[in-house]
Design an enzyme around this catalytic site. Structure first.
Site, short mmCIF file in Angstrom:
data_model
loop_
_atom_site.label_atom_id
_atom_site.label_comp_id
_atom_site.label_asym_id
_atom_site.label_seq_id
_atom_site.Cartn_x
_atom_site.Cartn_y
_atom_site.Cartn_z
N ASN A 7 44.64 39.34 39.96
CA ASN A 7 43.68 38.29 39.61
C ASN A 7 43.58 38.22 38.08
OD1 ASN A 7 41.18 37.09 38.82
ND2 ASN A 7 40.46 37.24 40.92
N HIS A 10 40.13 37.28 34.18
CA HIS A 10 39.50 37.84 32.98
C HIS A 10 40.36 37.70 31.72
CE1 HIS A 10 36.04 38.61 35.15
NE2 HIS A 10 36.55 39.54 35.93
N ARG A 18 35.75 32.69 23.07
CA ARG A 18 35.82 32.02 21.77
C ARG A 18 36.25 30.56 21.89
NH1 ARG A 18 35.84 35.38 17.12
NH2 ARG A 18 34.26 36.92 17.63
N HIS A 43 40.28 32.26 40.30
CA HIS A 43 39.08 31.65 40.88
C HIS A 43 38.69 30.46 40.00
CE1 HIS A 43 34.68 32.49 42.40
NE2 HIS A 43 35.02 31.22 42.52
N ARG A 45 35.98 28.41 39.22
CA ARG A 45 34.53 28.35 39.46
C ARG A 45 34.01 26.96 39.13
NH1 ARG A 45 31.94 33.57 40.00
NH2 ARG A 45 30.07 32.30 39.97
N ARG A 49 33.85 28.88 34.02
CA ARG A 49 33.59 29.88 32.97
C ARG A 49 34.85 30.63 32.54
NH1 ARG A 49 30.33 34.55 36.25
NH2 ARG A 49 28.98 32.82 36.77
N GLU A 70 40.98 31.08 44.65
CA GLU A 70 39.65 31.27 45.23
C GLU A 70 38.78 30.09 44.84
OE1 GLU A 70 38.18 34.83 43.49
OE2 GLU A 70 39.72 36.08 44.37
N THR A 101 31.71 37.59 42.17
CA THR A 101 31.40 37.31 43.57
C THR A 101 30.57 38.45 44.13
OG1 THR A 101 33.59 36.30 43.64
CG2 THR A 101 32.45 36.56 45.74
N GLU A 151 40.07 38.03 53.90
CA GLU A 151 40.08 39.05 52.85
C GLU A 151 38.80 39.86 53.03
OE1 GLU A 151 40.48 37.76 48.77
OE2 GLU A 151 39.78 39.70 48.02
N HIS A 191 38.11 43.34 45.87
CA HIS A 191 36.89 43.34 45.07
C HIS A 191 36.44 44.76 44.75
CE1 HIS A 191 33.06 41.96 43.37
NE2 HIS A 191 33.82 40.94 43.04
N GLY A 213 41.62 42.45 40.16
CA GLY A 213 41.53 41.78 38.88
C GLY A 213 41.02 42.66 37.76
N HIS A 214 39.71 42.92 37.77
CA HIS A 214 39.06 43.52 36.62
C HIS A 214 39.73 44.80 36.15
CE1 HIS A 214 35.83 45.63 34.41
NE2 HIS A 214 35.63 44.43 33.93
N1 PXP Z 1 38.65 39.08 45.79
C1 PXP Z 1 37.73 38.10 45.57
C2 PXP Z 1 37.40 37.18 46.69
C3 PXP Z 1 37.12 37.95 44.32
O1 PXP Z 1 36.21 36.97 44.14
C4 PXP Z 1 37.49 38.80 43.27
C5 PXP Z 1 36.88 38.62 41.91
O2 PXP Z 1 37.20 37.37 41.42
C6 PXP Z 1 38.46 39.78 43.53
C7 PXP Z 1 39.00 39.92 44.80
C8 PXP Z 1 38.89 40.75 42.47
O3 PXP Z 1 37.84 41.59 42.20
P1 PXP Z 1 37.93 42.61 40.98
O4 PXP Z 1 37.98 41.80 39.74
O5 PXP Z 1 36.70 43.44 41.11
O6 PXP Z 1 39.20 43.39 41.20
#
Ligand code: PXP
Length: 244
Positions: A7, A10, A18, A43, A45, A49, A70, A101, A151, A191, A213-214
């Site tokens: 993902n 970020h 910026r 995602h 949104r 953002r 997403e 989320t 998921e 997530h 992602g993060h």
């Molecule tokens: N799955 C879904 C449905 C999400 O909304 C997100 C965050 O956008 C992720 C997975 C990834 O989560 P994380 O950034 O905590 O890995």
């Protein structure tokens, strides 16, 4: 082996901090794929953002693996999804003030909106997944609507405050996985997964893909995207079952 969808939201978060035109999430996607990622997730949104429509349109042209978008069931992002045509659309809940989320989408409480989204996306032959908490009721409701992929939200398992709760939450994930398997659903999970906690989820054979992602992007800032992705692939490969 369990597939890794990276993902890239970020990367866009850093750019939008910026309102600059770098770093480009499109480049990040290409680097993640070169490092072995099996898919790219982002995602769109409602408040835009991080990921912008421009990103999505270019990603659709450049992603060589699979593109998982997403979106909430609101008209605006669904319309963009229809136009762009990702390989997978994952329906997620969205609250404007949330940092990320916050939980799974309640299929039982949003049956009509989800059915509308499924009918709409079905016109374009887009695979549809729903992000849900590991709950028998949610899986049954998704199946009733005709959804063939879920998921599973791993947050409650990952954030369990102690070993007992973690075991209980893992049990809920496993119950959800068994039911989804029985209903012949494709099963993803994600997530709040990171390099240390991904093992037991990656070790579940029925879970065929993870959306992360993060943790990957945070590491990529320090060690580079290629290494961050490769290390996550290795953590998934090593996947260990939970301590008894
Ligand atoms: N799955 C879904 C449905 C999400 O909304 C997100 C965050 O956008 C992720 C997975 C990834 O989560 P994380 O950034 O905590 O890995």
């Amino acid at each position: 082996m369990t597939e890794l969808n990276v993902n890239i939201d970020h990367v866009a978060t850093i750019r939008q901090a910026r309102k600059a035109d770098y770093p480009d999430p499109v480049w990040a996607a290409a680097l993640a794929e070169l490092a072995g990622a099996d898919g790219i997730t982002c995602h769109l949104r409602i408040d835009r953002r991080h990921i912008q429509e421009r990103d999505l349109r270019i990603l659709r042209q450049t992603v060589r693996t699979k593109l998982n978008l997403e979106v909430s069931t609101a008209q605006d992002p669904l319309g963009v999804a229809m136009e762009v045509g990702p390989d997978i659309v994952t329906l997620v809940p969205e609250r404007p003030e949330e940092l990320t989320t916050e939980g799974g989408l309640s299929v039982t409480h949003n049956r009509d909106a989800i059915t509308n989204a499924v009918n709409l996306l079905g016109e374009r032959d887009i695979r549809i997944s729903v992000f849900i908490d590991p709950s028998i009721d949610q899986i049954k409701a998704a199946h009733e609507i005709g959804i063939k992929m879920i998921e599973i939200n791993t947050t409650r398992y990952v954030e369990a405050p102690n070993a007992d709760t973690r075991r209980k939450e893992y049990g809920q994930v496993m119950d959800a996985v068994r039911l989804a398997e029985k209903l012949k659903m494709r099963i993803a999970a994600g997530h709040a997964l990171d390099y240390k906690n991904v093992g037991p989820i990656a070790a579940i054979p029925q879970v065929t893909e993870l959306n992360i992602g993060h943790a990957v992007i945070a590491r990529a800032v320090l060690v580079g995207m290629e290494r961050a992705v490769r290390e996550m692939i290795e953590a998934i490969r090593l996947g260990e079952p939970p301590a008894a």
